[in-house]
Scaffold this active site. Sequence first.
Site, PDB file in Angstrom:
ATOM      1  N   SER A 124     -24.460  21.766  25.645  1.00  0.00           N
ATOM      2  CA  SER A 124     -25.449  21.289  24.594  1.00  0.00           C
ATOM      3  C   SER A 124     -24.999  22.216  23.305  1.00  0.00           C
ATOM      4  O   SER A 124     -25.241  23.086  23.630  1.00  0.00           O
ATOM      5  CB  SER A 124     -26.338  20.765  25.132  1.00  0.00           C
ATOM      6  OG  SER A 124     -27.451  20.185  23.549  1.00  0.00           O
ATOM      7  N   TYR A 149     -35.397  23.659  27.925  1.00  0.00           N
ATOM      8  CA  TYR A 149     -34.310  22.467  28.307  1.00  0.00           C
ATOM      9  C   TYR A 149     -33.028  23.527  27.385  1.00  0.00           C
ATOM     10  O   TYR A 149     -31.948  23.568  28.313  1.00  0.00           O
ATOM     11  CB  TYR A 149     -34.411  21.090  27.992  1.00  0.00           C
ATOM     12  CG  TYR A 149     -32.945  21.021  27.576  1.00  0.00           C
ATOM     13  CD1 TYR A 149     -32.399  20.335  28.723  1.00  0.00           C
ATOM     14  CD2 TYR A 149     -32.477  20.605  26.067  1.00  0.00           C
ATOM     15  CE1 TYR A 149     -30.739  19.866  29.028  1.00  0.00           C
ATOM     16  CE2 TYR A 149     -31.330  20.083  26.032  1.00  0.00           C
ATOM     17  CZ  TYR A 149     -30.488  20.085  27.098  1.00  0.00           C
ATOM     18  OH  TYR A 149     -29.096  19.166  26.706  1.00  0.00           O
ATOM     19  N   LYS A 153     -29.267  25.152  29.006  1.00  0.00           N
ATOM     20  CA  LYS A 153     -27.619  24.756  28.558  1.00  0.00           C
ATOM     21  C   LYS A 153     -27.613  26.685  28.282  1.00  0.00           C
ATOM     22  O   LYS A 153     -26.159  26.874  28.991  1.00  0.00           O
ATOM     23  CB  LYS A 153     -27.927  24.484  27.945  1.00  0.00           C
ATOM     24  CG  LYS A 153     -28.337  22.638  28.326  1.00  0.00           C
ATOM     25  CD  LYS A 153     -27.182  22.072  29.016  1.00  0.00           C
ATOM     26  CE  LYS A 153     -27.820  20.738  29.367  1.00  0.00           C
ATOM     27  NZ  LYS A 153     -27.340  20.541  30.617  1.00  0.00           N
TER      28      LYS A 153
HETATM   29  N1  UFG Z   1     -35.942  10.241  16.278  1.00  0.00           N
HETATM   30  C1  UFG Z   1     -36.425   9.470  15.397  1.00  0.00           C
HETATM   31  N2  UFG Z   1     -37.435   8.464  16.815  1.00  0.00           N
HETATM   32  C2  UFG Z   1     -36.934   9.074  17.503  1.00  0.00           C
HETATM   33  C3  UFG Z   1     -36.358   9.677  17.953  1.00  0.00           C
HETATM   34  C4  UFG Z   1     -35.656  10.125  17.273  1.00  0.00           C
HETATM   35  O1  UFG Z   1     -36.849   9.591  14.214  1.00  0.00           O
HETATM   36  O2  UFG Z   1     -37.974   8.168  18.078  1.00  0.00           O
HETATM   37  C5  UFG Z   1     -35.033  11.377  15.501  1.00  0.00           C
HETATM   38  C6  UFG Z   1     -35.275  12.764  15.251  1.00  0.00           C
HETATM   39  O3  UFG Z   1     -36.117  13.349  14.656  1.00  0.00           O
HETATM   40  C7  UFG Z   1     -33.826  13.241  15.059  1.00  0.00           C
HETATM   41  C8  UFG Z   1     -32.871  11.908  15.239  1.00  0.00           C
HETATM   42  O4  UFG Z   1     -33.581  11.077  15.620  1.00  0.00           O
HETATM   43  O5  UFG Z   1     -34.080  13.626  13.704  1.00  0.00           O
HETATM   44  C9  UFG Z   1     -32.242  12.336  16.906  1.00  0.00           C
HETATM   45  O6  UFG Z   1     -33.301  12.264  17.689  1.00  0.00           O
HETATM   46  P1  UFG Z   1     -32.935  12.446  18.937  1.00  0.00           P
HETATM   47  O7  UFG Z   1     -34.385  12.911  20.070  1.00  0.00           O
HETATM   48  O8  UFG Z   1     -32.052  11.389  18.993  1.00  0.00           O
HETATM   49  O9  UFG Z   1     -31.931  13.667  19.452  1.00  0.00           O
HETATM   50  P2  UFG Z   1     -32.184  15.312  18.988  1.00  0.00           P
HETATM   51  O10 UFG Z   1     -30.700  15.672  18.251  1.00  0.00           O
HETATM   52  O11 UFG Z   1     -33.057  15.745  18.898  1.00  0.00           O
HETATM   53  O12 UFG Z   1     -31.358  15.877  20.538  1.00  0.00           O
HETATM   54  C10 UFG Z   1     -30.218  15.406  21.004  1.00  0.00           C
HETATM   55  C11 UFG Z   1     -30.521  15.694  22.666  1.00  0.00           C
HETATM   56  C12 UFG Z   1     -30.799  17.040  23.566  1.00  0.00           C
HETATM   57  C13 UFG Z   1     -29.693  18.027  22.570  1.00  0.00           C
HETATM   58  C14 UFG Z   1     -30.003  18.323  21.014  1.00  0.00           C
HETATM   59  C15 UFG Z   1     -28.272  18.732  21.299  1.00  0.00           C
HETATM   60  O13 UFG Z   1     -31.662  15.239  23.354  1.00  0.00           O
HETATM   61  O14 UFG Z   1     -30.573  17.215  24.763  1.00  0.00           O
HETATM   62  O15 UFG Z   1     -29.418  16.984  20.443  1.00  0.00           O
HETATM   63  O16 UFG Z   1     -29.175  18.946  19.426  1.00  0.00           O
HETATM   64  F1  UFG Z   1     -30.204  19.258  23.690  1.00  0.00           F
END
Ligand code: UFG
Length: 336
Positions: A124, A149, A153
């Site tokens: 990841s 998590y 990785k």
């Molecule tokens: N976000 C929102 N509202 C939500 C969910 C997410 O505004 O309800 C925003 C987050 O703040 C972020 C973006 O959308 O800016 C993406 O969030 P995600 O939770 O979809 O993804 P992340 O980038 O936080 O995490 C993902 C994977 C992880 C991995 C990571 C690697 O879920 O498993 O990318 O960078 F580790």
Amino acid sequence: MTILLTGAAGYIGSHTAVALAEAGYDVAIVDDFSNSSPEAVRRCEALTGKKMPLYEADVADKAAMARIFAETKPAAVIHFAGHKAVGESVAKPLKYYRNNLDTTLSLLECMADAGCKRFIFSSSATVYGAKAAVPYTEESETGGCTNPYGWTKFMIEQIAGGVAKADPAMSVVLLRYFNPVGAHPSGRIGENPSGIPNNLMPYITQVAVGRLPHLNVFGDDYDTPDGTGVRDYIHVVDLAAGHVKALEYALSHTGTEVFNLGTGHGVSVLELVHAFEAATGVKVPYVIAPRRPGDLASVYADCSKAKRVLGWKAEKTVQDMCADSWRWQSNNPNGY
Ligand code: UFG
């Protein structure tokens, strides 16, 4: 030639199973269905017209895995199985370290016993932690992960790399995924999170289908063009194609290689919301909420190595990602 996929009843594994079957490989799957459904595999078989032997087992169960290796004689293993909820990993660190590390250690031991030398791992972008500057290249510093998590990785990358170092016949390919979204264009397989989704795209589709009232946008005061978080969203079908290329590479090389799998383009939360509305014609009500702890402002990949070495690059657009996510969600409002 049989490829053994762990955790391929899940989101990325199921799409990869389809891509491998279409590329002519025989696919065998082991999954414990702790966060997935055998229905996904049945649909992969229906989509491809190919049987995919499915074993219900815990990858940490070495006796069960030894039998599966003896029966399937895989040329390579692609290891998707693992717990993946960032927030839960903070609350239950031991669950994450125990499961993700135990399964991988047992799997690598079983591979050694069976003489299987090709290992591809679902890593990841989270391994870059908060240390490196974007865009991340494979040489960017790793570590400094913000949650257990992410550390699993990071640790598994070290473990698999060490195994390859000790055995010159071994090939290890570490795939650092950015943000997988989208679904198979048939709408038959897709992401099926249990409970309230943690990730942005499934949250958007569940708001759009009426299961959730509105999206919370976590922060609009980041140092990004519109103030909301920027990520490198990659269509899961492109990601699956990347695994086929990585497998070809693993079958013809030894040692450890690392590849970023993303698009190289950052998209903000609000850009994704508006792209979804434009692609589907469905409104996504949202409210601005506080920042989510541990989130970075901007995460995106430099994917030039995968293009140069694997001959792979992401082809699908943000519009494809939105339209395909929506087709899956609206055809399967309650998942599998
Ligand atoms: N976000 C929102 N509202 C939500 C969910 C997410 O505004 O309800 C925003 C987050 O703040 C972020 C973006 O959308 O800016 C993406 O969030 P995600 O939770 O979809 O993804 P992340 O980038 O936080 O995490 C993902 C994977 C992880 C991995 C990571 C690697 O879920 O498993 O990318 O960078 F580790």
